[in-house]
Design a protein around this motif. Structure first.
Motif, short mmCIF file in Angstrom:
data_model
loop_
_atom_site.label_atom_id
_atom_site.label_comp_id
_atom_site.label_asym_id
_atom_site.label_seq_id
_atom_site.Cartn_x
_atom_site.Cartn_y
_atom_site.Cartn_z
N MET A 151 0.81 -1.20 0.00
CA MET A 151 0.00 0.00 0.00
C MET A 151 0.85 1.26 0.00
O MET A 151 0.50 2.25 -0.64
N VAL A 152 1.98 1.23 0.67
CA VAL A 152 2.84 2.40 0.72
C VAL A 152 3.37 2.73 -0.67
O VAL A 152 3.33 3.89 -1.12
N ALA A 153 3.84 1.73 -1.39
CA ALA A 153 4.32 1.95 -2.76
C ALA A 153 3.19 2.44 -3.65
O ALA A 153 3.40 3.32 -4.49
N ARG A 154 2.00 1.91 -3.44
CA ARG A 154 0.86 2.33 -4.25
C ARG A 154 0.51 3.79 -4.01
O ARG A 154 0.25 4.55 -4.94
N VAL A 155 0.48 4.22 -2.76
CA VAL A 155 0.19 5.62 -2.44
C VAL A 155 1.25 6.53 -3.07
O VAL A 155 0.92 7.56 -3.65
N LEU A 156 2.51 6.14 -2.96
CA LEU A 156 3.58 6.95 -3.55
C LEU A 156 3.42 7.04 -5.07
O LEU A 156 3.61 8.11 -5.65
N ALA A 157 3.07 5.93 -5.70
CA ALA A 157 2.89 5.94 -7.15
C ALA A 157 1.69 6.78 -7.56
O ALA A 157 1.78 7.58 -8.50
N ILE A 158 0.58 6.64 -6.87
CA ILE A 158 -0.63 7.38 -7.20
C ILE A 158 -0.42 8.89 -7.03
O ILE A 158 -0.91 9.68 -7.83
N THR A 159 0.31 9.26 -6.01
CA THR A 159 0.53 10.68 -5.73
C THR A 159 1.70 11.27 -6.52
O THR A 159 1.95 12.46 -6.44
N GLY A 160 2.41 10.42 -7.24
CA GLY A 160 3.51 10.92 -8.06
C GLY A 160 4.82 11.10 -7.32
O GLY A 160 5.74 11.70 -7.85
N VAL A 161 4.91 10.59 -6.11
CA VAL A 161 6.17 10.67 -5.37
C VAL A 161 7.03 9.47 -5.76
O VAL A 161 6.63 8.33 -5.54
N PRO A 162 8.17 9.72 -6.36
CA PRO A 162 9.02 8.59 -6.74
C PRO A 162 9.59 7.94 -5.49
O PRO A 162 10.00 8.62 -4.57
N HIS A 163 9.56 6.61 -5.45
CA HIS A 163 10.07 5.93 -4.25
C HIS A 163 11.38 5.20 -4.50
O HIS A 163 11.97 4.69 -3.57
N ALA A 164 11.84 5.18 -5.72
CA ALA A 164 13.10 4.47 -6.00
C ALA A 164 14.11 5.38 -6.69
O ALA A 164 15.11 4.91 -7.17
N VAL A 165 13.84 6.67 -6.70
CA VAL A 165 14.76 7.62 -7.31
C VAL A 165 15.01 8.76 -6.37
O VAL A 165 14.19 9.08 -5.51
N THR A 166 16.14 9.39 -6.52
CA THR A 166 16.45 10.56 -5.70
C THR A 166 15.54 11.70 -6.11
O THR A 166 15.27 11.90 -7.29
N PHE A 167 15.07 12.43 -5.15
CA PHE A 167 14.27 13.61 -5.47
C PHE A 167 14.67 14.73 -4.55
O PHE A 167 15.22 14.52 -3.49
N ALA A 168 14.40 15.93 -4.98
CA ALA A 168 14.69 17.11 -4.18
C ALA A 168 13.39 17.88 -3.99
O ALA A 168 13.23 19.00 -4.46
#
Length: 125
Positions: free
Chosen positions: A104-121
């Protein structure tokens, strides 16, 4: 037993999740802090995310890895807190990387557009 469903307090105790927690688990390299999160994060405790990221930055880390392998729930407030943590890191010249989000955590991140396997700023790439 007053509970008409036949489900007693043991059922509630068995399914109650502890509140979320984050700890600095160590460093891979001097500039890297590995943070391990566990449990559930929602509007009541999501402020832990930017607080611990700030702690890592203040102690000199510029590369922060947030391991979500043991996180079982996040809500919209937590997504906002993750983005705020990314903004804090970016303003300090640091990065945050989310790793090991599942279910579910990965799904929420994907749905909201937050990348979970890449660096982000602070913003999705």
């Amino acid at each position: 037993m007053d509970d008409k469903s036949g489900i007693g307090g043991d059922w509630v105790a068995a399914f109650a999740q502890p509140p979320g927690s984050i700890r600095i688990a160590g460093t891979d390299l001097p500039e890297t802090a590995r943070l391990r999160a566990r449990g559930e994060f929602d509007h009541d405790n999501c402020d832990l995310v930017p607080a611990v990221v700030t702690e890592a930055i203040v102690t000199g880390h510029t590369r922060i890895i947030l391991d979500l392998a043991e996180v079982t729930f996040i809500d919209a407030a937590t997504v906002k807190a993750l983005m705020a943590a990314g903004d804090l890191a970016a303003s300090a010249g640091a990065t945050v990387r989310l790793e090991n989000a599942a279910g579910m955590v990965a799904r929420v991140l994907a749905i909201t557009g937050v990348p979970h396997a890449v660096t982000f700023a602070g913003r999705p790439l």
